[in-house]
Design a protein around this motif. Structure first.
Motif, short mmCIF file in Angstrom:
data_model
loop_
_atom_site.label_atom_id
_atom_site.label_comp_id
_atom_site.label_asym_id
_atom_site.label_seq_id
_atom_site.Cartn_x
_atom_site.Cartn_y
_atom_site.Cartn_z
N GLU A 1 -0.29 4.10 0.82
CA GLU A 1 -0.99 5.05 1.67
C GLU A 1 -0.04 5.63 2.71
O GLU A 1 0.75 4.90 3.33
CB GLU A 1 -2.18 4.37 2.34
N LYS B 1 -8.16 11.68 3.43
CA LYS B 1 -8.38 10.32 2.95
C LYS B 1 -8.48 10.29 1.43
O LYS B 1 -8.03 9.32 0.79
CB LYS B 1 -9.67 9.77 3.57
N SER C 1 -3.74 8.84 5.60
CA SER C 1 -4.57 8.32 6.68
C SER C 1 -4.09 8.86 8.02
O SER C 1 -2.89 8.78 8.33
CB SER C 1 -4.53 6.79 6.69
N SER D 1 0.84 -1.20 0.00
CA SER D 1 0.00 0.00 0.00
C SER D 1 0.87 1.25 0.00
O SER D 1 1.86 1.33 0.75
CB SER D 1 -0.91 0.01 1.24
N ASN E 1 -5.12 9.90 -0.20
CA ASN E 1 -4.39 8.69 0.20
C ASN E 1 -3.51 8.92 1.42
O ASN E 1 -2.42 8.35 1.53
CB ASN E 1 -3.55 8.16 -0.97
#
Length: 518
Positions: A310, A340, A345, A308, A343
């Protein structure tokens, strides 16, 4: 008297003209002669012209004549007379379908050999390189001419020894036609033994072709040399930069169709290549390889690898953002939803509150306390309201003093504060429906800044005498103990600050200005 004008200088056009006709015979009495500027002159004048010819050369229409278009023409002179006169002066070859233009006896073969000889430099006897044209029209290489002039100190052509001097700064490059011919000359590459046009020589890839015997001999030597290396890498000297040879397994199947052991072996080979190419910094090269990919390609690659991309921000970092920017919890929730989409968090609110309780410790409490509220009809009533406070005020003050001392931020403002004292300000203010009691350490560079303000008591009610007594009664003994205490040899002094209404309420002042002191 015969007056034949064979050549003259026309003052109107300032250029010499050839007369293509003759005037008719006339006597002196019949000829009215004018000068060039229009004055009447005698027959012995040095420059005379006929009056009629003067009027025709002047152009325009005579007085009273009907306007016409075009220039005036001399009567009696036809175009055929002019053409025949031109042919008599400068005879030219007659060109017509019956008499075609004669072609020289040349063929393509003779022309190519002649052109090839002209494209050779007379000094190096090779194809022209960066050709320039000398004043005598001789073509030569630019470097050859420069070397000729510098070496021999001669300024004349090395071929024809023309008297026209060679001036290097004034030399011109060869014509465009010569450059086009040079590009079409067939040259031979001595490295790969290929024939090609000179224009494509610089762009061609020189591939050395070995014979079968040479390939077997080279493969045997390299195989024996690589087998003696534990890493499968050898370097051969070339007289300059050494050449590196590595052993790379020839794949028989694609990467998606091999087992994990083979895949691991291929990754090891790539890491070894990256280590050699990067000069011992494979991680830096790998980072640049990933950055060279586009955003979409990079995301797809990470997604296929199950990684990921993120960006995650932990609870401690989000809590620092909340405190530093003074963002309430509801704005943190909005910020979490907005980030969010990009991307990014943020840590959940539960983890942030747990980190907040861990950072604050047990020195922060909250409870419902009975506070006084004014009624619209007059009078007061008591209701339960939230009260948040730091139980141990002295401990919090000492913690901030230790922190500022370790950071080297303590100062005495050039003697404004005595060198043996530490000053603490206590103050309060109501804003946004909430009363906040705080303290500030004066022995810092910006004592009134928000970063130096610590709120130790807060409640959602008016700052009346009753409410202040309910909230601040617990700090009475602590403030008395803080006043005059010693910290690392410094005496602590406590001052009370705020607006006039707050100070009047704190000190219990009443009277004419007691209710509305401002």
């Amino acid at each position: 008297m015969d007056r034949v004008i064979s050549a003259m200088k026309n003052k109107v056009h300032h250029r010499s003209a050839v007369v293509l006709f003759q005037w008719e015979k006339h006597s002196n009495q019949e000829c009215k002669v004018k000068g060039v500027r229009g004055e009447h002159v005698t027959k012995n004048a040095s420059l005379q012209m006929c009056e009629h010819f003067h009027a025709s050369a002047k152009g325009g229409n005579p007085k009273g004549a009907r306007p016409t278009t075009g220039r005036g023409r001399i009567p009696g002179v036809t175009p055929n007379m002019i053409i025949s006169r031109i042919n008599s002066i400068a005879p030219r070859p007659i060109i017509s379908p019956e008499h075609p233009f004669p072609r020289p006896p040349l063929s393509k073969d003779n022309l190519s050999v002649s052109v090839l000889n002209q494209l050779e430099c007379p000094l190096c006897v090779d194809i022209l390189a960066q050709p320039i044209q000398l004043p005598c029209s001789t073509l030569a290489c630019a470097q050859c001419i420069i070397q000729w002039v510098v070496t021999t100190a001669s300024v004349h052509c090395p071929c024809c020894f023309s008297q026209q001097p060679i001036v290097l700064p004034l030399l011109q490059p060869a014509s465009h036609l010569v450059l086009l011919l040079l590009k079409d000359v067939v040259v031979h590459c001595v490295s790969c033994s290929r024939d090609m046009r000179a224009g494509a020589y610089e762009e061609h890839e020189c591939v050395l072709t070995l014979t079968a015997g040479e390939e077997r001999a080279a493969a045997g030597l390299l195989k024996r040399a690589i087998s003696t290396s534990s890493k499968g890498i050898i370097q051969l000297g070339t007289g300059g930069t050494p050449v590196t040879f590595m052993r790379i397994t020839n794949p028989h199947n694609s990467t998606t169709a091999v087992c994990s052991r083979t895949l691991k072996s291929r990754c090891s080979e790539l890491q070894a290549i990256r280590r050699v190419v990067s000069g011992g910094q494979p991680s830096v090269l790998l980072q640049n390889e990933v950055l060279s990919l586009g955003d979409e390609q990079r995301r797809a690659l990470l997604k296929e690898a199950g990684i990921s991309d993120e960006i995650k921000i932990g609870p401690a970092e989000v809590l620092a953002i909340k405190v530093g920017l003074a963002i309430p919890w509801n704005k943190i929730r909005i910020l979490r939803r907005w980030l969010k989409a990009s991307n990014i968090s943020l840590a959940c609110e539960e983890r942030m509150r747990h980190a907040s309780r861990k950072a604050v410790g047990e020195n922060l409490k909250g409870e419902l306390a009975p506070f006084s509220f004014s009624l619209p009809s007059g009078g007061e009533e008591f209701q339960g309201a939230l009260l948040v406070f730091i139980p141990d005020l002295i401990l919090k003050v000492l913690e901030l003093l230790e922190e500022n001392d370790r950071a080297g931020r303590l100062t005495w403002h050039n003697g404004v504060i005595p060198a043996s004292e530490i000053w603490i300000k206590l103050g309060g203010d109501k804003g946004g429906g909430t009363f906040k009691m705080n303290f500030q350490i004066v022995n810092v560079a910006a004592p009134n800044s928000v970063n130096n303000t610590c709120v130790f008591c807060c409640f959602e009610a008016d700052d009346s005498y009753t409410n202040l007594h309910i909230a601040l009664e617990r700090y009475k003994e602590q403030v008395e103990h803080l006043q005059g205490m010693t910290w690392r040899g410094y005496t602590v002094k406590v001052f009370l600050c705020g607006d006039y209404e707050f100070l009047s309420t704190m000190y219990g002042l009443s009277g004419a200005c007691g209710s509305y002191p401002c």
